[in-house]
Enzyme design. Structure first.
Site, PDB file in Angstrom:
ATOM      1  N   GLU A 148       0.864  -1.161   0.000  1.00 27.75           N
ATOM      2  CA  GLU A 148       0.000   0.000   0.000  1.00 27.75           C
ATOM      3  C   GLU A 148       0.914   1.228   0.000  1.00 27.75           C
ATOM      4  O   GLU A 148       1.793   1.336   0.867  1.00 27.75           O
ATOM      5  CB  GLU A 148      -0.884   0.000   1.252  1.00 27.75           C
ATOM      6  CG  GLU A 148      -1.873   1.133   1.227  1.00 27.75           C
ATOM      7  CD  GLU A 148      -2.769   1.198   2.459  1.00 27.75           C
ATOM      8  OE1 GLU A 148      -2.770   0.261   3.272  1.00 27.75           O
ATOM      9  OE2 GLU A 148      -3.459   2.224   2.577  1.00 27.75           O
ATOM     10  N   ARG A 158       4.521 -12.591  10.018  1.00 23.27           N
ATOM     11  CA  ARG A 158       5.145 -11.307   9.754  1.00 23.27           C
ATOM     12  C   ARG A 158       6.504 -11.260  10.462  1.00 23.27           C
ATOM     13  O   ARG A 158       6.684 -11.828  11.518  1.00 23.27           O
ATOM     14  CB  ARG A 158       4.136 -10.319  10.288  1.00 23.27           C
ATOM     15  CG  ARG A 158       4.433  -8.938  10.548  1.00 23.27           C
ATOM     16  CD  ARG A 158       3.182  -8.250  11.090  1.00 23.27           C
ATOM     17  NE  ARG A 158       2.196  -7.992  10.047  1.00 23.27           N
ATOM     18  CZ  ARG A 158       2.259  -6.950   9.212  1.00 23.27           C
ATOM     19  NH1 ARG A 158       3.216  -6.071   9.312  1.00 23.27           N
ATOM     20  NH2 ARG A 158       1.354  -6.788   8.283  1.00 23.27           N
ATOM     21  N   LYS A 212       4.043   0.931   9.738  1.00 25.79           N
ATOM     22  CA  LYS A 212       4.232   2.154   8.958  1.00 25.79           C
ATOM     23  C   LYS A 212       3.700   3.372   9.709  1.00 25.79           C
ATOM     24  O   LYS A 212       4.232   4.465   9.582  1.00 25.79           O
ATOM     25  CB  LYS A 212       3.548   2.027   7.596  1.00 25.79           C
ATOM     26  CG  LYS A 212       4.425   1.273   6.600  1.00 25.79           C
ATOM     27  CD  LYS A 212       3.819   1.303   5.220  1.00 25.79           C
ATOM     28  CE  LYS A 212       2.847   0.175   5.040  1.00 25.79           C
ATOM     29  NZ  LYS A 212       2.344   0.040   3.671  1.00 25.79           N
TER      30      LYS A 212
HETATM   31  P1  ATP Z   1       1.849  -1.820   8.026  1.00 31.23           P
HETATM   32  O1  ATP Z   1       0.900  -2.585   8.884  1.00 31.23           O
HETATM   33  O2  ATP Z   1       3.128  -1.455   8.680  1.00 31.23           O
HETATM   34  O3  ATP Z   1       1.216  -0.646   7.330  1.00 31.23           O
HETATM   35  P2  ATP Z   1       1.292  -3.507   5.854  1.00 31.23           P
HETATM   36  O4  ATP Z   1       1.291  -4.955   5.997  1.00 31.23           O
HETATM   37  O5  ATP Z   1      -0.050  -2.867   5.856  1.00 31.23           O
HETATM   38  O6  ATP Z   1       2.262  -2.852   6.904  1.00 31.23           O
HETATM   39  P3  ATP Z   1       1.627  -3.343   3.060  1.00 31.23           P
HETATM   40  O7  ATP Z   1       2.109  -2.214   2.245  1.00 31.23           O
HETATM   41  O8  ATP Z   1       0.211  -3.727   2.954  1.00 31.23           O
HETATM   42  O9  ATP Z   1       2.026  -3.037   4.558  1.00 31.23           O
HETATM   43  O10 ATP Z   1       2.533  -4.616   2.821  1.00 31.23           O
HETATM   44  C1  ATP Z   1       2.832  -5.133   1.558  1.00 31.23           C
HETATM   45  C2  ATP Z   1       3.172  -6.578   1.691  1.00 31.23           C
HETATM   46  O11 ATP Z   1       4.266  -6.763   2.566  1.00 31.23           O
HETATM   47  C3  ATP Z   1       2.007  -7.377   2.255  1.00 31.23           C
HETATM   48  O12 ATP Z   1       1.864  -8.548   1.494  1.00 31.23           O
HETATM   49  C4  ATP Z   1       2.421  -7.671   3.656  1.00 31.23           C
HETATM   50  O13 ATP Z   1       1.919  -8.895   4.074  1.00 31.23           O
HETATM   51  C5  ATP Z   1       3.954  -7.701   3.567  1.00 31.23           C
HETATM   52  N1  ATP Z   1       4.538  -7.298   4.828  1.00 31.23           N
HETATM   53  C6  ATP Z   1       4.358  -6.123   5.470  1.00 31.23           C
HETATM   54  N2  ATP Z   1       5.017  -6.109   6.639  1.00 31.23           N
HETATM   55  C7  ATP Z   1       5.645  -7.301   6.746  1.00 31.23           C
HETATM   56  C8  ATP Z   1       6.482  -7.907   7.736  1.00 31.23           C
HETATM   57  N3  ATP Z   1       6.803  -7.265   8.844  1.00 31.23           N
HETATM   58  N4  ATP Z   1       6.943  -9.144   7.501  1.00 31.23           N
HETATM   59  C9  ATP Z   1       6.619  -9.790   6.374  1.00 31.23           C
HETATM   60  N5  ATP Z   1       5.843  -9.300   5.411  1.00 31.23           N
HETATM   61  C10 ATP Z   1       5.349  -8.060   5.579  1.00 31.23           C
HETATM   62 MG    MG Z   2      -1.425  -4.004   4.424  1.00 36.37          MG
END
Ligand code: ATP
Ligand code: MG
Length: 562
Positions: free
Chosen positions: A37, A262, A272
């Site tokens: 995102e 994660r 984020k």
């Molecule tokens: P945040 O909760 O910090 O905003 P997010 O998961 O919403 O992180 P996205 O931009 O949606 O962030 O993540 C893109 C991809 O990266 C998704 O498929 C997510 O599952 C993966 N991802 C994000 N954070 C992690 C993590 N800490 N470990 C492994 N994969 C991750």
């Molecule tokens: Mg996400």
């Protein structure tokens, strides 16, 4: 499918699922995606996901899409889109011509929604948001069906068209799926598919005033792109029944969703939202502050793409959330730079040494080895003269019992040069050391046949008149506890390490570094690995970032605590 056994990584539960899918013919090939995102910069957890998605596809001879999940117009920005593309590329992955945006599918998603309305599987709910929340109930108790759930298909179609046309204000109506208000899985209690939001989107502008919810957009986006294996993190496990329901109702391509734990890193926060707070409230200098756990932060700090990939690939995949030791990441970059970084001499806290028996104006060009790990990196010349700088930490006026470096009356070897002896300490009127008067032993030149004399310590130095001025930024961990997120009662900000940045402005480095380029990496002998800062360094003002120390000093601290 690739038969290249050499590139095979160890098996894991995701690969077992993929193997079975290929064996049974459920899918003919492997097509994955990385779906960020664009509401922040990528962090080290994303690196894990990137390496996993691109790595798996490559291993099975498949391909990977980069897709921006840009369904929330108010939080997303092109700055983030650009940084994410740069970071994925820098990590060494190529989406080729498969760059997509969920917003590309807004028309298709709208048509899909109409299809569900026509099937009697979606309705426009005009309840107040508080009522909707109330009626959803709690997991232990069934929810209540909305009074609008029984609207006719015709009325729903008409209302939904008017929502799209902009006839209503934000929050007046939503489109919901008709599933099961008694389900113990809250995601199935008539989830919201669309909401009204009169907001500009970074790609679609003002075309839309209704925006799909993430849960409605994500699975369908995967389906539209023909994704076979949709790999995501554990929190989506109980969204899977919902995603399956949508796909089955729509009768479209069905990707398989696989969840893994994660990644969390000790001494780090990864959300984020929290990283954004660090940036917006100026706890750090920006998303690419070298203390940030972002890809751009690590890049600026001197990490190599290879070190991050090795770290990510070495960690495997798990089904249970856990915290990865940050020491593993630090070791990964040490290992990489140990092989590749050129060794140089740099004095961070200079004190002057004058060799009283060394001829005035004489300059010797000494041989220095560029990298003992790699002979092909050759040698360079290091100028030596009567006036030198050594590090203040390598001198003790009243030496500690185990101190084997420079102190009055004691000898020490200067790396690549001679053994010197400290004869006198010159101080100013306030008692600060101005310089050390030393003598050198001409017989002890490094590498010469009669340089057999042994001393216990060897220290680094630079020739005063040849030295180049530099600023050195030493970074330490941004947080001073292993799990800054761990205690709900304490704000993570409380755990910031007040000493995470030390700036030294009067450093002296050997003349070879005069032409060092932004991003170039070196080992400062005895100190650590350093990289020329890509933002603030210039020809007249060399700035180095400490990537990592030579040894893990925290391991010692943690051991003492036990
Ligand atoms: P945040 O909760 O910090 O905003 P997010 O998961 O919403 O992180 P996205 O931009 O949606 O962030 O993540 C893109 C991809 O990266 C998704 O498929 C997510 O599952 C993966 N991802 C994000 N954070 C992690 C993590 N800490 N470990 C492994 N994969 C991750
Ligand atoms: Mg996400």
């Amino acid at each position: 499918m690739s038969n290249d056994n050499e590139n095979k990584t160890p098996s894991n539960f995701i690969k077992e699922i993929i193997d079975a899918d290929l064996r049974t013919g459920k899918y003919k090939s492997v097509h994955t995606r990385f779906p960020p995102e664009p509401n922040g910069y990528l962090h080290i957890g994303h690196a894990k996901s990137i390496c996993l998605n691109f790595g798996l596809a490559k291993e099975y001879g498949g391909v990977t899409n980069l897709r921006f999940d840009d369904t929330n117009p108010t939080k997303e920005d092109v700055e983030y889109v650009d940084s994410i593309k740069e970071d994925v590329k820098w990590l060494g992955f190529d989406w080729e011509d498969r760059l997509f945006f969920a917003s590309d599918y807004f028309d298709t998603l709208y048509d899909y929604a109409v299809k569900l309305i026509k099937k009697g599987k979606a309705y426009v709910d005009s309840s107040n948001p508080d009522v909707i929340k109330e009626e959803r109930g709690v997991p232990s108790q069934p929810g209540v069906e909305s009074q609008y759930r029984t609207r006719s298909v015709e009325e729903n179609l008409d209302m939904f068209a008017k929502m799209k046309a902009g006839n209503f204000g934000d929050g007046e109506h939503v489109l919901r799926a008709i599933i099961d208000m008694t389900s113990p899985n809250m995601n199935l209690r008539d989830p919201i598919m669309y909401r009204i939001r009169h907001a500009e989107h970074h790609r679609t502008g003002s075309k839309w005033c209704i925006y799909p919810m993430y849960d409605w957009a994500h699975g369908q986006s995967d389906s539209i792109e023909g994704i076979t294996h949709s790999i995501c993190t554990l929190e989506f496990e109980n969204h899977r029944p919902l995603y399956n329901w949508f796909i089955e109702q729509l009768e479209i391509h069905h990707p398989r969703q696989i969840e893994f734990a994660r990644w969390n890193l000790s001494y780090t926060v990864m959300s984020k939202r929290k990283l954004l707070k660090l940036v917006e409230d100026n706890y750090v200098s920006g998303w690419d502050d070298p203390r940030m756990p972002t890809i751009s932060g690590y890049r600026r700090r001197g990490y190599t793409p290879e070190s991050i990939r090795n770290f990510a690939d070495g960690g495997g995949v798990a089904k249970r959330n856990n915290i990865i030791e940050i020491g593993r990441l630090e070791n990964s970059i040490r290992e990489d730079l140990n092989k590749s970084a050129m060794r140089v001499l740099a004095v961070l806290n200079p004190i002057k040494v004058e060799l009283t028996n060394y001829p005035e104006n004489q300059v010797e060009e000494l041989d220095a080895i560029n990298n003992p790990e790699d002979e092909t990196m050759g040698k360079r010349k290091l100028p030596f003269s009567r006036e030198l700088f050594v590090d203040a930490h390598d001198f003790q006026e009243v030496p500690h019992r185990k101190f084997h470096r420079l102190s009055p009356g004691k000898e020490v070897r200067l790396r690549y040069a001679y053994i010197i002896k400290c004869e006198e300490v010159i101080k100013d009127s306030e008692g600060n050391i101005e310089k050390l008067l030393c003598t050198y032993d001409v017989e002890t030149k490094s590498g010469s046949a009669n340089s057999n004399k042994k001393v216990k310590g060897t220290i680094h130095w630079v020739s005063a008149k040849h030295a180049v001025n530099a600023e050195v930024r030493s970074y330490d961990r941004l947080f001073n506890v292993p799990n800054p997120d761990g205690d709900k009662e304490v704000d993570f900000i409380e755990h910031l390490n007040p000493n995470s940045l030390e700036i030294l402005k009067t450093c002296k480095v050997e003349p070879y570094l005069k032409n060092a380029k932004p991003g170039e990496r070196f080992q400062f002998e005895r100190l650590g690995y350093y990289c020329v800062d890509s933002k603030d360094s210039s020809e007249n003002n060399l700035v180095f970032n400490r990537t990592v120390t030579l040894r893990d000093s925290w391991a010692k601290i943690e051991k003492q605590k036990r």
